[in-house]
Design an enzyme around this catalytic site. Structure first.
Site, short mmCIF file in Angstrom:
data_model
loop_
_atom_site.label_atom_id
_atom_site.label_comp_id
_atom_site.label_asym_id
_atom_site.label_seq_id
_atom_site.Cartn_x
_atom_site.Cartn_y
_atom_site.Cartn_z
N HIS A 130 0.87 -1.18 0.00
CA HIS A 130 0.00 0.00 0.00
C HIS A 130 0.91 1.24 0.00
O HIS A 130 2.02 1.18 0.55
CB HIS A 130 -0.83 -0.05 1.29
CG HIS A 130 -1.89 1.00 1.41
ND1 HIS A 130 -1.62 2.29 1.77
CD2 HIS A 130 -3.23 0.94 1.23
CE1 HIS A 130 -2.75 2.99 1.84
NE2 HIS A 130 -3.75 2.19 1.50
N LYS A 233 -10.35 -0.92 10.33
CA LYS A 233 -10.55 -2.13 9.51
C LYS A 233 -10.85 -3.34 10.40
O LYS A 233 -11.16 -4.41 9.90
CB LYS A 233 -9.30 -2.40 8.66
CG LYS A 233 -9.02 -1.31 7.63
CD LYS A 233 -7.78 -1.63 6.84
CE LYS A 233 -7.18 -0.44 6.14
NZ LYS A 233 -7.96 0.06 5.01
#
Ligand code: PMP
Length: 413
Positions: A130, A233
């Protein structure tokens, strides 16, 4: 297929009842939320904890001697205790509370890496990271004259581990690897990577953002130096997260942010900082958010990863099979060890067009580069669609997702 029982042991319908948002409709259709890698939905216990904080306990942490201040501090600190249990840290003091993985990685970049890097050094990462595990390293590399190198992956979306080890050359001062890819679901062999890094005296940072929602993590057993995670998350509120680090690193790292709460004594001829982790927690934190995160951890502990992981893997297999039956679907990422994230494209359709039409059918999936430009470059595509699952998803939702693709496919092709 619909008639199959959901699971003999996992009562997903009962679990869904804990998540108020899952029962809403979108464009007049029942919501099918398959964007969990982006952010998870929150159980009522988390929402209630945030609400209760503001209704009943709101005060700032640490500075107050009054009861509200004590309650707020206890709620905030309970998240540190919960996280220490959750990732098996040796001590709660090895957990720095942050706003999320991005802040955690930047803290390591500026407080650990930057003071140690010099011209000619490198940081080794991978092609599947990421941007949060690439850009901070580029920023500190630019300031220090160091370089950022990326280890390759193969067509299945697995890290070529031997190549990664070959690239751990003497000028590498830090290695940075995601535990689980947010695009491919690939689980990296972090233990082996940590072992090789330690042999060579190279510190290892693991981006755990996509691992902690799905599998038990034991930072001691992994053997890494830093573990970054984000709360939103893993059922928690946005703006919460943590950095776990080995004690010796936390002791040697200078603070990144200066301000209130992180000092022992401030004088113009020299300020004495608080001990870790507090020296890294300047200013007023997201107290309500951490009160919620503590509940999110409790929720996971009650369910147990054994049950959630088994159910998620059942769903992953089912969704992969059903998607593969659709002509023209290409799935990215076939790692042997994979968490429930499926990136795909439908031949002849733009990812964003497909995601927009799916939204009209009530299906929430992500389309785009998923903050992973180098990975998109590797696969030679500008974007993918991504369906990412959580333990509260059902087979019926996957059926609805597949039916919606088949329906909108007719409009697009
Ligand atoms: N790393 C990975 C693997 C991620 O999936 C994400 C979130 N998409 C991040 C880092 C950044 O997390 P946050 O935005 O919560 O800081």
């Amino acid at each position: 297929m619909n008639a199959q029982p959901q699971s003999p042991v996992f009562d997903v319908e009962r679990i869904r009842a804990d998540f108020p948002l899952l029962s809403r409709t979108v464009h007049g259709k029942p919501l099918v939320y398959l964007d969990n890698a982006n952010t998870s939905q929150k159980p009522a216990v988390v929402i209630d904890a945030v609400d209760r904080h503001y209704r009943e306990h709101n005060a700032n942490v640490a500075r107050a001697v009054h009861l509200l201040g004590e309650e707020a501090t206890a709620a905030y600190e309970s998240a540190r205790d919960g996280l220490a249990r959750f990732i098996h840290a040796e001590s709660r003091d090895d957990i720095v509370l942050t706003s999320g993985t991005t802040q955690s990685i930047n803290l390591v970049a500026y407080s650990y890496a930057l003071p140690r890097l010099k011209e000619g050094d490198s940081i080794l990462t991978t092609v599947m990271e990421h941007h949060a595990n690439i850009v901070p390293w580029q920023l500190v590399a630019a300031r220090s004259g160091a370089k950022v190198k990326a280890a390759p992956i193969d067509e299945r979306g697995e890290l070529i581990v031997e190549k990664f080890f070959d690239m751990l050359t003497p000028e590498v001062k830090l290695a940075c690897v995601t535990h689980v890819s947010n695009v491919l679901g690939t689980v990296n062999p972090v233990r082996e990577i940590a072992r090789e890094c330690r042999k060579r005296g190279i510190a290892l940072l693991v981006d755990g953002s996509q691992a902690v929602p799905h599998r038990p993590v034991d930072v001691k057993a992994l053997g890494c130096d830093f573990y970054a995670l984000t709360g939103h998350k893993m059922l928690g509120p946005t703006g919460t997260g943590a950095l776990w680090a080995r004690r010796e690193h936390l002791q040697s790292m200078p603070p990144f942010f200066g301000g209130g709460e992180m000092i022992r004594e401030v004088r113009f001829d020299g300020t004495v900082f608080a001990d870790a982790p507090h020296k890294f927690e300047a200013g007023t934190p997201n107290i309500a958010g951490f009160a919620g995160l503590a509940q999110a951890i409790g929720y996971y502990e009650e369910l147990g990863f054994e049950a959630t992981h088994a159910w998620e893997q059942t769903l992953l297999t089912y969704a992969t099979e059903r998607l593969s039956e659709i002509p023209g679907v290409r799935i990215f990422g076939q790692a042997k060890d994979k968490e429930p994230v499926i990136s795909f494209l439908l031949e002849g359709a733009q990812a964003t067009d497909l995601a927009t039409l799916l939204d009209l059918e009530g299906i929430a999936v992500r389309s785009g580069h998923h903050c992973a430009h180098p990975l998109m470059q590797f696969f030679g595509v500008p974007a993918t669609l991504r369906a990412s699952l959580a333990f509260y998803n059902t087979r019926a939702e996957i059926d609805a997702f597949v039916a919606a693709i088949l329906k909108v496919r007719k409009l697009l092709l």
